[in-house]
Scaffold this motif. Structure first.
Motif, PDB file in Angstrom:
ATOM      1  N   LEU A 140       0.818  -1.202   0.000  1.00 60.61           N
ATOM      2  CA  LEU A 140       0.000   0.000   0.000  1.00 60.61           C
ATOM      3  C   LEU A 140       0.860   1.263   0.000  1.00 60.61           C
ATOM      4  O   LEU A 140       0.508   2.261  -0.645  1.00 60.61           O
ATOM      5  N   ALA A 141       1.970   1.220   0.728  1.00 59.23           N
ATOM      6  CA  ALA A 141       2.867   2.378   0.750  1.00 59.23           C
ATOM      7  C   ALA A 141       3.442   2.638  -0.638  1.00 59.23           C
ATOM      8  O   ALA A 141       3.567   3.795  -1.072  1.00 59.23           O
ATOM      9  N   ASP A 142       3.791   1.571  -1.348  1.00 60.66           N
ATOM     10  CA  ASP A 142       4.313   1.726  -2.709  1.00 60.66           C
ATOM     11  C   ASP A 142       3.259   2.351  -3.624  1.00 60.66           C
ATOM     12  O   ASP A 142       3.556   3.276  -4.398  1.00 60.66           O
ATOM     13  N   THR A 143       2.026   1.863  -3.542  1.00 58.32           N
ATOM     14  CA  THR A 143       0.946   2.420  -4.356  1.00 58.32           C
ATOM     15  C   THR A 143       0.709   3.881  -4.004  1.00 58.32           C
ATOM     16  O   THR A 143       0.508   4.725  -4.890  1.00 58.32           O
ATOM     17  N   LEU A 144       0.726   4.198  -2.714  1.00 61.64           N
ATOM     18  CA  LEU A 144       0.511   5.572  -2.277  1.00 61.64           C
ATOM     19  C   LEU A 144       1.586   6.503  -2.822  1.00 61.64           C
ATOM     20  O   LEU A 144       1.280   7.597  -3.336  1.00 61.64           O
ATOM     21  N   GLN A 145       2.834   6.077  -2.757  1.00 61.71           N
ATOM     22  CA  GLN A 145       3.912   6.927  -3.269  1.00 61.71           C
ATOM     23  C   GLN A 145       3.757   7.194  -4.762  1.00 61.71           C
ATOM     24  O   GLN A 145       3.984   8.310  -5.232  1.00 61.71           O
ATOM     25  N   VAL A 161       2.523  11.138  -7.127  1.00 60.55           N
ATOM     26  CA  VAL A 161       3.209  11.788  -8.251  1.00 60.55           C
ATOM     27  C   VAL A 161       2.540  11.464  -9.587  1.00 60.55           C
ATOM     28  O   VAL A 161       3.060  11.841 -10.642  1.00 60.55           O
ATOM     29  N   ALA A 162       1.406  10.780  -9.552  1.00 58.78           N
ATOM     30  CA  ALA A 162       0.698  10.457 -10.789  1.00 58.78           C
ATOM     31  C   ALA A 162       0.083  11.719 -11.387  1.00 58.78           C
ATOM     32  O   ALA A 162      -0.154  12.714 -10.690  1.00 58.78           O
ATOM     33  N   GLU A 163      -0.186  11.666 -12.673  1.00 54.33           N
ATOM     34  CA  GLU A 163      -0.844  12.791 -13.338  1.00 54.33           C
ATOM     35  C   GLU A 163      -2.274  12.920 -12.807  1.00 54.33           C
ATOM     36  O   GLU A 163      -2.977  11.913 -12.667  1.00 54.33           O
ATOM     37  N   PRO A 164      -2.717  14.126 -12.496  1.00 51.36           N
ATOM     38  CA  PRO A 164      -4.108  14.296 -12.060  1.00 51.36           C
ATOM     39  C   PRO A 164      -5.072  13.735 -13.100  1.00 51.36           C
ATOM     40  O   PRO A 164      -4.865  13.843 -14.309  1.00 51.36           O
ATOM     41  N   GLY A 165      -6.132  13.096 -12.596  1.00 47.91           N
ATOM     42  CA  GLY A 165      -7.135  12.528 -13.481  1.00 47.91           C
ATOM     43  C   GLY A 165      -6.814  11.144 -13.980  1.00 47.91           C
ATOM     44  O   GLY A 165      -7.442  10.679 -14.941  1.00 47.91           O
ATOM     45  N   THR A 166      -5.868  10.428 -13.323  1.00 47.38           N
ATOM     46  CA  THR A 166      -5.477   9.101 -13.801  1.00 47.38           C
ATOM     47  C   THR A 166      -5.531   8.076 -12.667  1.00 47.38           C
ATOM     48  O   THR A 166      -5.232   8.392 -11.516  1.00 47.38           O
ATOM     49  N   PRO A 167      -5.883   6.825 -12.999  1.00 43.66           N
ATOM     50  CA  PRO A 167      -5.776   5.744 -12.017  1.00 43.66           C
ATOM     51  C   PRO A 167      -4.334   5.274 -11.900  1.00 43.66           C
ATOM     52  O   PRO A 167      -3.511   5.516 -12.792  1.00 43.66           O
ATOM     53  N   VAL A 168      -4.021   4.606 -10.809  1.00 43.15           N
ATOM     54  CA  VAL A 168      -2.684   4.065 -10.571  1.00 43.15           C
ATOM     55  C   VAL A 168      -2.768   2.551 -10.650  1.00 43.15           C
ATOM     56  O   VAL A 168      -3.533   1.924  -9.907  1.00 43.15           O
ATOM     57  N   ALA A 169      -2.002   1.955 -11.542  1.00 44.21           N
ATOM     58  CA  ALA A 169      -2.042   0.507 -11.744  1.00 44.21           C
ATOM     59  C   ALA A 169      -1.232  -0.210 -10.675  1.00 44.21           C
ATOM     60  O   ALA A 169      -0.404   0.384  -9.971  1.00 44.21           O
ATOM     61  N   ALA A 170      -1.457  -1.513 -10.569  1.00 44.41           N
ATOM     62  CA  ALA A 170      -0.649  -2.334  -9.669  1.00 44.41           C
ATOM     63  C   ALA A 170       0.784  -2.375 -10.171  1.00 44.41           C
ATOM     64  O   ALA A 170       1.044  -2.268 -11.371  1.00 44.41           O
ATOM     65  N   GLY A 171       1.723  -2.529  -9.257  1.00 46.92           N
ATOM     66  CA  GLY A 171       3.128  -2.574  -9.632  1.00 46.92           C
ATOM     67  C   GLY A 171       3.905  -3.536  -8.755  1.00 46.92           C
ATOM     68  O   GLY A 171       3.388  -4.054  -7.759  1.00 46.92           O
ATOM     69  N   ARG A 172       5.150  -3.776  -9.135  1.00 51.86           N
ATOM     70  CA  ARG A 172       6.021  -4.649  -8.344  1.00 51.86           C
ATOM     71  C   ARG A 172       6.614  -3.841  -7.189  1.00 51.86           C
ATOM     72  O   ARG A 172       7.193  -2.772  -7.393  1.00 51.86           O
ATOM     73  N   THR A 173       6.461  -4.348  -5.970  1.00 50.28           N
ATOM     74  CA  THR A 173       6.920  -3.634  -4.784  1.00 50.28           C
ATOM     75  C   THR A 173       8.360  -4.000  -4.472  1.00 50.28           C
ATOM     76  O   THR A 173       8.707  -5.177  -4.396  1.00 50.28           O
ATOM     77  N   ALA A 174       9.200  -2.992  -4.270  1.00 52.40           N
ATOM     78  CA  ALA A 174      10.590  -3.239  -3.896  1.00 52.40           C
ATOM     79  C   ALA A 174      10.659  -3.808  -2.481  1.00 52.40           C
ATOM     80  O   ALA A 174       9.919  -3.392  -1.588  1.00 52.40           O
ATOM     81  N   ALA A 175      11.559  -4.760  -2.275  1.00 48.67           N
ATOM     82  CA  ALA A 175      11.651  -5.435  -0.977  1.00 48.67           C
ATOM     83  C   ALA A 175      12.077  -4.501   0.135  1.00 48.67           C
ATOM     84  O   ALA A 175      11.775  -4.748   1.304  1.00 48.67           O
ATOM     85  N   ASP A 176      12.792  -3.434  -0.210  1.00 43.72           N
ATOM     86  CA  ASP A 176      13.288  -2.530   0.819  1.00 43.72           C
ATOM     87  C   ASP A 176      12.529  -1.204   0.817  1.00 43.72           C
ATOM     88  O   ASP A 176      12.985  -0.217   1.371  1.00 43.72           O
ATOM     89  N   PRO A 187       9.446   1.607   1.645  1.00 40.23           N
ATOM     90  CA  PRO A 187       8.829   2.006   2.909  1.00 40.23           C
ATOM     91  C   PRO A 187       7.505   1.298   3.132  1.00 40.23           C
ATOM     92  O   PRO A 187       6.891   0.761   2.206  1.00 40.23           O
ATOM     93  N   ARG A 188       7.050   1.300   4.373  1.00 37.77           N
ATOM     94  CA  ARG A 188       5.751   0.761   4.746  1.00 37.77           C
ATOM     95  C   ARG A 188       4.848   1.930   5.137  1.00 37.77           C
ATOM     96  O   ARG A 188       5.304   3.062   5.277  1.00 37.77           O
ATOM     97  N   LEU A 189       3.562   1.655   5.310  1.00 39.98           N
ATOM     98  CA  LEU A 189       2.653   2.707   5.746  1.00 39.98           C
ATOM     99  C   LEU A 189       3.118   3.343   7.040  1.00 39.98           C
ATOM    100  O   LEU A 189       2.961   4.547   7.256  1.00 39.98           O
ATOM    101  N   GLN A 190       3.701   2.523   7.926  1.00 38.50           N
ATOM    102  CA  GLN A 190       4.173   3.039   9.198  1.00 38.50           C
ATOM    103  C   GLN A 190       5.268   4.089   9.012  1.00 38.50           C
ATOM    104  O   GLN A 190       5.493   4.930   9.900  1.00 38.50           O
ATOM    105  N   ASP A 191       5.959   4.059   7.868  1.00 41.09           N
ATOM    106  CA  ASP A 191       7.003   5.042   7.581  1.00 41.09           C
ATOM    107  C   ASP A 191       6.436   6.322   6.971  1.00 41.09           C
ATOM    108  O   ASP A 191       7.076   7.378   7.044  1.00 41.09           O
ATOM    109  N   LEU A 192       5.263   6.241   6.354  1.00 39.27           N
ATOM    110  CA  LEU A 192       4.712   7.373   5.616  1.00 39.27           C
ATOM    111  C   LEU A 192       3.629   8.134   6.371  1.00 39.27           C
ATOM    112  O   LEU A 192       3.454   9.336   6.160  1.00 39.27           O
ATOM    113  N   LEU A 193       2.870   7.443   7.225  1.00 36.90           N
ATOM    114  CA  LEU A 193       1.731   8.074   7.886  1.00 36.90           C
ATOM    115  C   LEU A 193       2.107   8.632   9.254  1.00 36.90           C
ATOM    116  O   LEU A 193       2.959   8.084   9.958  1.00 36.90           O
ATOM    117  N   ASP A 194       1.442   9.710   9.615  1.00 34.30           N
ATOM    118  CA  ASP A 194       1.675  10.373  10.902  1.00 34.30           C
ATOM    119  C   ASP A 194       1.094   9.512  12.024  1.00 34.30           C
ATOM    120  O   ASP A 194      -0.127   9.318  12.076  1.00 34.30           O
TER     121      ASP A 194
END
Length: 322
Positions: free
Chosen positions: A131-136, A140-155, A157-164
């Protein structure tokens, strides 16, 4: 005659934590220049991440029980997310949604706002990292576009690194999926028809106010209360068994604790409720049960024979969702 081979130097062992090597297809040459395929080089760590299941992916996030409920139990809900350091320029808001149209992992609206889908298949055994990878990528995606699934890097960040971690997590449960589109009341044609079909399939669900992580839902013939609890499983099952054996596990007349299931490392007791019992009717009984449960959790005496039988009955009806 044997084919002459070029002398090769032995490639250095890849470092799984090396974030400078891009993620590529498993059979492509590794970008590190080792001459090996990615899956046999730096991709080995990614392969390990795919198979290694994180038992409690939402642990450490505010509202862990609600994260689990929104992932597994709730059809339509949204939550405003707060990022560490605030929102990037051009992103007015980030909203977690149970599900998005076309099962998109994320969507960036025309105005730059980000919607992050929670109930999607994920690429690895760590939902938080996926989820953190998708969020990142959505930020930076273009406004008005969906974000496709992607391959997540093993190293990555996690949500715990991104969310307050100090920000509130306050789910808003909806009766339908109008949050998918702006100005849903003006939807027409296929958009309106799709929205109507999605809404018709949604099970009416209400989040209780009196206790955390508890969700009432309406189903044919009888209703349910499904309550995600963060107590250690063995201690919780002992406490539930104590209450069940003492006849104190119900939420009022006609209600019954029927079992539990596991989801993302947490235990979710389930009560059957008469169809006449609405969400408001179980607010006070749920709060009273929480007090009884706290007392049972504090007990350190061995289980009696009746309590052991009650515990065996609860565990025999336990189901693991993931």
């Amino acid at each position: 005659m044997a084919k002459k081979r070029r002398p090769q130097t032995k490639a250095a062992a890849p470092r799984p934590g090396d974030g400078t090597v891009p993620v590529v297809g498993a059979r492509e040459p590794c970008p590190c220049g080792s001459g090996r395929r990615y899956k046999a080089c730096h991709g080995a760590a990614a392969t390990h991440a795919v198979t290694e299941l994180v038992q409690r992916p939402f642990e450490g996030l505010p509202g862990e029980a609600d994260w689990v409920a929104l992932r597994e139990l709730v059809p339509a809900a949204t939550v405003e997310l707060h990022l560490k350091g605030g929102l990037p320029e051009g992103v007015p808001s980030v909203t977690l949604a149970t599900v998005l149209p076309m099962a998109w992992p994320a969507l960036r609206r025309d105005n730059g706002a980000v919607l992050l889908g929670l109930q999607n298949d994920t690429a690895t055994g760590d939902i938080s990292r996926d989820l953190a990878d998708t969020l990142q990528r959505a930020l930076v995606a273009e406004p008005g576009t969906p974000v496709a699934a992607g391959r997540t890097a093993a190293d990555g960040p996690r949500l715990q690194d991104l969310l307050d971690p100090a920000a509130p997590f306050e789910p808003a449960v909806h009766t339908g999926f109008e949050f998918w589109i702006e100005n849903a009341e003006n939807a027409t044609g296929e958009v309106a028809a799709s929205l109507e079909r999605a809404n018709a399939a949604a099970i009416p669900t209400v989040r209780l106010d009196s206790v955390g992580g508890a969700y009432w839902c309406e189903v044919p013939e009888k209703n349910h209360l499904r309550w995600v609890m963060t107590h250690p499983e063995e201690e919780l099952l002992d406490a539930l068994a104590r209450l069940h054996a003492a006849g104190e596990s119900s939420l009022g007349e006609g209600t019954r604790l029927v079992g539990s299931f596991r989801a993302h490392g947490l235990t979710v007791p389930v009560w059957d409720l008469p169809s006449s019992v609405r969400a408001a009717d179980v607010e006070k009984p749920a709060a009273a049960f929480a007090e009884r449960l706290a007392g049972a959790l504090a007990s350190r005496t061995p289980l009696t024979a009746d309590e052991r039988r009650a515990r065996n009955g609860l565990t025999s009806r336990q189901v693991t969702l993931n």
